[in-house]
Design an enzyme around this catalytic site. Structure first.
Site, mmCIF file in Angstrom:
data_model
loop_
_atom_site.group_PDB
_atom_site.id
_atom_site.type_symbol
_atom_site.label_atom_id
_atom_site.label_comp_id
_atom_site.label_asym_id
_atom_site.label_seq_id
_atom_site.Cartn_x
_atom_site.Cartn_y
_atom_site.Cartn_z
ATOM 1 N N GLY A 161 37.711 37.958 41.580
ATOM 2 C CA GLY A 161 38.405 39.273 41.246
ATOM 3 C C GLY A 161 37.109 40.060 40.338
ATOM 4 O O GLY A 161 36.084 40.255 40.651
ATOM 5 N N GLU A 162 37.600 40.606 39.102
ATOM 6 C CA GLU A 162 36.603 41.497 38.227
ATOM 7 C C GLU A 162 36.545 40.465 36.811
ATOM 8 O O GLU A 162 37.597 40.523 36.005
ATOM 9 C CB GLU A 162 37.100 42.607 38.167
ATOM 10 N N SER A 163 35.615 39.765 36.673
ATOM 11 C CA SER A 163 35.560 38.963 35.337
ATOM 12 C C SER A 163 35.732 39.565 34.270
ATOM 13 O O SER A 163 36.408 39.022 33.337
ATOM 14 C CB SER A 163 34.162 38.003 35.541
ATOM 15 N N CYS A 168 33.787 32.434 42.132
ATOM 16 C CA CYS A 168 33.253 33.938 41.970
ATOM 17 C C CYS A 168 33.552 34.485 40.480
ATOM 18 O O CYS A 168 32.924 33.993 39.443
ATOM 19 C CB CYS A 168 33.614 35.001 43.030
ATOM 20 N N ARG A 217 25.662 38.204 36.912
ATOM 21 C CA ARG A 217 26.577 38.651 37.628
ATOM 22 C C ARG A 217 25.996 39.752 38.736
ATOM 23 O O ARG A 217 25.105 40.278 38.612
ATOM 24 C CB ARG A 217 27.626 39.633 36.857
ATOM 25 N N ILE A 272 31.049 38.131 47.811
ATOM 26 C CA ILE A 272 31.530 39.467 47.506
ATOM 27 C C ILE A 272 31.157 39.701 46.218
ATOM 28 O O ILE A 272 31.769 39.293 45.283
ATOM 29 C CB ILE A 272 33.099 39.584 47.642
ATOM 30 N N ARG A 273 30.277 40.698 46.147
ATOM 31 C CA ARG A 273 29.736 41.194 45.055
ATOM 32 C C ARG A 273 29.398 39.641 44.075
ATOM 33 O O ARG A 273 29.750 39.490 42.697
ATOM 34 C CB ARG A 273 30.474 41.991 44.148
ATOM 35 N N HIS A 305 33.899 32.469 48.045
ATOM 36 C CA HIS A 305 35.346 32.339 48.101
ATOM 37 C C HIS A 305 36.041 31.442 49.108
ATOM 38 O O HIS A 305 36.325 32.116 50.124
ATOM 39 C CB HIS A 305 35.786 33.870 48.345
ATOM 40 N N GLU A 323 38.854 30.518 49.471
ATOM 41 C CA GLU A 323 40.345 30.845 49.442
ATOM 42 C C GLU A 323 40.480 31.858 50.642
ATOM 43 O O GLU A 323 41.377 32.389 51.108
ATOM 44 C CB GLU A 323 40.946 31.129 48.277
HETATM 45 N N1 GLN Z 1 31.357 41.008 40.438
HETATM 46 C C1 GLN Z 1 32.567 40.425 40.060
HETATM 47 C C2 GLN Z 1 32.467 40.113 38.643
HETATM 48 O O1 GLN Z 1 31.305 40.266 38.104
HETATM 49 C C3 GLN Z 1 33.056 39.150 41.035
HETATM 50 C C4 GLN Z 1 33.293 39.677 42.274
HETATM 51 C C5 GLN Z 1 34.089 38.563 43.013
HETATM 52 O O2 GLN Z 1 34.741 37.611 42.097
HETATM 53 N N2 GLN Z 1 34.373 38.629 44.257
HETATM 54 O O3 GLN Z 1 33.327 39.803 38.037
#
Ligand code: GLN
Length: 204
Positions: free
Chosen positions: A46-48, A78, A107, A136-137, A173, A175
């Site tokens: 997600g977004e840390s 992630c 990150r 993903i990112r 990921h 999942e």
């Molecule tokens: N870029 C996100 C972060 O820095 C992590 C991306 C992800 O969990 N797919 O939190």
């Protein structure tokens, strides 16, 4: 055995589905009380920065740290890997983390050009078949402490999956794929930790 999935933000539903698919009891964790009912915990992607702020807001940082330090198995994918890491490079301005794993992560390390990609990885602990990994990112794991085992790396040597005792972290990921082997591997760590401390549940 019950595995909890931190359900504050991110792709927790996919983790819950994967756990149910491999026949593991799974539940959402949002409050400190939920944490007491689980034998292992997954921190999703997600977004840390958001996950960190919500952990603080929901008063979960200290209780999670204590359970993990007491040996509860934990797996971060992630953003979850970032939340677990002791050192975070390119950290958000206000980004609380658990800081329990002896790793340094960077990150969004693959840059905008290659925001997302997929790769088949050799992961010996999962068996001979390669694992299809979705990034993903994603963060990369730049450095690891002496107690950290590298489970997988990209062909250029970039570390993307690690284990430190009962703690697992991946840049990618599992999942989001159909392959349940990583979740099964995590469940085996939870099983092993329950066998090692048969009274763990009663004493909580
Ligand atoms: N870029 C996100 C972060 O820095 C992590 C991306 C992800 O969990 N797919 O939190």
């Amino acid at each position: 055995m019950t595995i909890g999935v931190l359900a504050l933000q991110g792709d927790f539903r996919e983790h819950l589905e994967m756990l149910r698919k491999i026949d593991v009891d799974a539940c959402e964790v949002r409050l400190a009380g939920d944490l007491e009912r689980v034998d292992g915990l997954i921190i999703p992607g997600g977004e840390s920065t958001t996950i960190g702020k919500l952990l603080r807001q929901f008063d979960l940082l200290e209780s999670m740290r204590q359970r993990i330090r007491a040996g509860m198995p934990v797996y971060g994918t992630c953003a979850g890997a970032i939340v677990l890491s002791a050192e975070v490079l390119d950290r958000g301005v206000d980004q609380p983390t658990l800081g329990v794993m002896a790793t340094t992560v960077r990150r969004n390390a693959f840059g905008r050009q290659v925001d997302s990609f997929e790769a088949d990885l050799a992961i010996p602990v999962l068996g001979p078949e390669p694992f299809h990994a979705v990034f993903i990112r994603a963060p990369i794991i730049e450095r690891v402490g002496p107690d950290v085992e590298v489970l997988a790396a990209l062909p250029d040597g970039t570390i993307v999956a690690v284990q430190q005792g009962n703690m697992l972290a991946t840049s990618f990921h599992p999942e989001l794929t159909e392959d349940g082997r990583f979740h099964r591997y995590f469940a085996s760590l939870v099983d092993r930790s329950l066998a090692a401390t048969p009274l763990a549940r009663e004493s909580r």
